[in-house]
Design a protein around this motif. Structure first.
Motif, PDB file in Angstrom:
ATOM      1  N   TYR A   1       0.712  -0.957  -0.144  1.00 51.19           N
ATOM      2  CA  TYR A   1      -0.036   0.384   0.057  1.00 51.19           C
ATOM      3  C   TYR A   1       0.992   1.133   0.201  1.00 51.19           C
ATOM      4  N   VAL A   2       1.509   1.146   0.608  1.00 50.43           N
ATOM      5  CA  VAL A   2       3.298   2.780   0.503  1.00 50.43           C
ATOM      6  C   VAL A   2       3.955   2.450  -0.228  1.00 50.43           C
ATOM      7  N   ALA A   3       3.865   1.310  -1.514  1.00 53.56           N
ATOM      8  CA  ALA A   3       3.997   1.915  -2.347  1.00 53.56           C
ATOM      9  C   ALA A   3       3.534   2.487  -3.521  1.00 53.56           C
ATOM     10  N   LEU A   4       1.988   2.169  -3.433  1.00 56.92           N
ATOM     11  CA  LEU A   4       0.783   2.704  -4.270  1.00 56.92           C
ATOM     12  C   LEU A   4       0.542   3.963  -3.484  1.00 56.92           C
ATOM     13  N   VAL A   5       0.795   4.259  -2.212  1.00 60.38           N
ATOM     14  CA  VAL A   5       0.895   5.828  -2.154  1.00 60.38           C
ATOM     15  C   VAL A   5       1.310   6.833  -2.639  1.00 60.38           C
ATOM     16  N   ALA A   6       3.413   6.803  -2.642  1.00 61.68           N
ATOM     17  CA  ALA A   6       4.075   7.241  -2.971  1.00 61.68           C
ATOM     18  C   ALA A   6       3.682   7.451  -4.552  1.00 61.68           C
ATOM     19  N   ARG A   7       3.061   6.391  -5.808  1.00 58.96           N
ATOM     20  CA  ARG A   7       3.224   7.059  -6.389  1.00 58.96           C
ATOM     21  C   ARG A   7       2.043   8.208  -7.228  1.00 58.96           C
ATOM     22  N   MET A   8       1.023   7.496  -6.250  1.00 56.74           N
ATOM     23  CA  MET A   8      -0.243   8.323  -6.242  1.00 56.74           C
ATOM     24  C   MET A   8       0.447  10.184  -5.270  1.00 56.74           C
ATOM     25  N   ALA A   9       1.233  10.138  -4.382  1.00 54.93           N
ATOM     26  CA  ALA A   9       1.896  11.320  -3.997  1.00 54.93           C
ATOM     27  C   ALA A   9       2.212  12.387  -5.264  1.00 54.93           C
ATOM     28  N   GLU A  10       2.997  11.437  -5.895  1.00 58.13           N
ATOM     29  CA  GLU A  10       4.371  11.907  -7.086  1.00 58.13           C
ATOM     30  C   GLU A  10       3.059  12.469  -8.337  1.00 58.13           C
ATOM     31  N   LEU A  11       2.231  11.732  -8.216  1.00 58.22           N
ATOM     32  CA  LEU A  11       0.877  12.053  -9.127  1.00 58.22           C
ATOM     33  C   LEU A  11       0.342  13.083  -9.044  1.00 58.22           C
ATOM     34  N   ALA A  12      -0.194  13.183  -7.051  1.00 62.19           N
ATOM     35  CA  ALA A  12      -1.344  14.484  -7.654  1.00 62.19           C
ATOM     36  C   ALA A  12      -0.140  15.907  -7.483  1.00 62.19           C
ATOM     37  N   ALA A  13       1.540  15.678  -7.233  1.00 63.49           N
ATOM     38  CA  ALA A  13       2.138  17.096  -6.827  1.00 63.49           C
ATOM     39  C   ALA A  13       1.846  17.067  -8.236  1.00 63.49           C
ATOM     40  N   THR A  14       1.247  17.171  -9.251  1.00 65.10           N
ATOM     41  CA  THR A  14       1.754  17.776 -10.665  1.00 65.10           C
ATOM     42  C   THR A  14       0.326  17.955 -11.508  1.00 65.10           C
ATOM     43  N   MET A  15      -1.159  17.941 -10.851  1.00 59.15           N
ATOM     44  CA  MET A  15      -2.183  18.643 -11.018  1.00 59.15           C
ATOM     45  C   MET A  15      -2.134  20.046 -10.715  1.00 59.15           C
ATOM     46  N   PRO A  16      -2.807  20.081 -11.529  1.00 59.32           N
ATOM     47  CA  PRO A  16      -3.417  22.224 -11.364  1.00 59.32           C
ATOM     48  C   PRO A  16      -4.413  22.232  -9.646  1.00 59.32           C
ATOM     49  N   GLY A  17      -3.310  23.202  -9.199  1.00 58.53           N
ATOM     50  CA  GLY A  17      -3.812  23.650  -8.072  1.00 58.53           C
ATOM     51  C   GLY A  17      -3.352  23.229  -6.579  1.00 58.53           C
TER      52      GLY A  17
ATOM     53  N   GLU B   1     -12.070  24.066  -5.015  1.00 55.42           N
ATOM     54  CA  GLU B   1     -12.791  22.534  -5.977  1.00 55.42           C
ATOM     55  C   GLU B   1     -12.252  21.727  -7.180  1.00 55.42           C
ATOM     56  N   GLU B   2     -11.924  22.225  -7.894  1.00 55.77           N
ATOM     57  CA  GLU B   2     -12.152  22.196  -9.699  1.00 55.77           C
ATOM     58  C   GLU B   2     -11.065  21.332  -9.514  1.00 55.77           C
ATOM     59  N   GLY B   3      -9.333  21.533  -8.972  1.00 50.66           N
ATOM     60  CA  GLY B   3      -8.813  21.033  -8.839  1.00 50.66           C
ATOM     61  C   GLY B   3      -8.647  20.011  -8.444  1.00 50.66           C
ATOM     62  N   MET B   4      -9.074  19.704  -6.998  1.00 54.51           N
ATOM     63  CA  MET B   4      -9.804  19.008  -6.375  1.00 54.51           C
ATOM     64  C   MET B   4     -10.930  17.960  -6.930  1.00 54.51           C
ATOM     65  N   ARG B   5     -11.391  18.344  -7.699  1.00 53.88           N
ATOM     66  CA  ARG B   5     -12.252  16.815  -8.233  1.00 53.88           C
ATOM     67  C   ARG B   5     -10.933  16.226  -9.391  1.00 53.88           C
ATOM     68  N   ALA B   6     -10.496  17.799 -10.546  1.00 60.60           N
ATOM     69  CA  ALA B   6      -9.278  16.777 -11.326  1.00 60.60           C
ATOM     70  C   ALA B   6      -8.643  15.931 -10.911  1.00 60.60           C
ATOM     71  N   TRP B   7      -8.436  15.687  -9.786  1.00 59.01           N
ATOM     72  CA  TRP B   7      -7.030  15.196  -9.054  1.00 59.01           C
ATOM     73  C   TRP B   7      -8.365  14.015  -8.632  1.00 59.01           C
ATOM     74  N   ARG B   8      -9.127  14.042  -8.571  1.00 55.88           N
ATOM     75  CA  ARG B   8      -9.972  12.452  -8.177  1.00 55.88           C
ATOM     76  C   ARG B   8     -11.072  11.691  -8.974  1.00 55.88           C
ATOM     77  N   MET B   9     -10.893  12.463 -10.337  1.00 55.97           N
ATOM     78  CA  MET B   9     -11.395  11.516 -11.384  1.00 55.97           C
ATOM     79  C   MET B   9     -10.112  11.187 -12.407  1.00 55.97           C
ATOM     80  N   HIS B  10      -8.255  11.548 -12.012  1.00 56.34           N
ATOM     81  CA  HIS B  10      -7.741  11.188 -12.317  1.00 56.34           C
ATOM     82  C   HIS B  10      -7.510  10.034 -12.851  1.00 56.34           C
ATOM     83  N   PRO B  11      -7.676   9.303 -14.387  1.00 56.05           N
ATOM     84  CA  PRO B  11      -7.353   7.308 -14.714  1.00 56.05           C
ATOM     85  C   PRO B  11      -6.451   7.512 -13.603  1.00 56.05           C
ATOM     86  N   GLU B  12      -5.311   7.507 -13.208  1.00 52.91           N
ATOM     87  CA  GLU B  12      -4.717   6.167 -12.657  1.00 52.91           C
ATOM     88  C   GLU B  12      -5.025   6.592 -10.957  1.00 52.91           C
TER      89      GLU B  12
END
Length: 105
Positions: A18-34, A57-68
Motif C-alpha cells: 500500500y505504501v508503494a501505491l501511496v508514493a506513486r499517488m503522491a508523486e502524481l498528485a503533486a503534478t495536478m493544477p492547484g 474545488e476544481e483542482g481537487m475534483r480533477a485529482w479525484r477523477m484522474h484515471p490513474e
C-alpha cells in the motif's frame, strides 16, 4: 482552499504494498493544477490519515477523477482497505505561527 481528510484502515499484511501505491499517488498528485500539499501518517492504532490541500474545488475534483487515481481508488476498495472515511472541507479561516528562533535554525 479545499482540504481532503482521508482516514483509512488497511487489511492485515498489506502495508508495504500500500505504501508503494501511496508514493506513486503522491508523486502524481503533486503534478495536478492547484495542488498545494499533502501529508500522510499512520497512527499508533493502525489508522492512516492523509491530508491533501488544493487551491480550489476544481483542482481537487480533477485529482479525484484522474484515471490513474481512479484505478488506485478502486484497488483500495477491492484489496487494501478494511474501512475508510473521507471528508472534503472548505477552509473558512486560516492562521499560522512560526517562532522567530526557528527561522534561524
Amino acid at each position: 482552499m479545499i482540504v481532503t481528510v482521508f482516514r483509512s484502515r488497511l487489511r492485515p499484511g498489506l502495508r508495504d504494498e500500500y505504501v508503494a501505491l501511496v508514493a506513486r499517488m503522491a508523486e502524481l498528485a503533486a503534478t495536478m493544477p492547484g495542488y498545494i500539499s499533502h501529508k500522510g501518517f499512520f497512527a499508533e492504532d493502525g489508522e492512516r490519515v492523509t491530508i491533501v490541500e488544493f487551491e480550489s474545488e476544481e483542482g481537487m475534483r480533477a485529482w479525484r477523477m484522474h484515471p490513474e487515481h481512479r484505478a488506485a481508488q478502486r484497488k483500495g476498495r477491492e484489496i487494501y482497505y478494511s474501512e475508510y472515511h473521507l471528508q472534503i472541507c472548505e477552509v473558512v479561516r486560516e492562521n499560522s505561527f512560526k517562532h522567530e528562533d526557528e527561522e534561524a535554525a
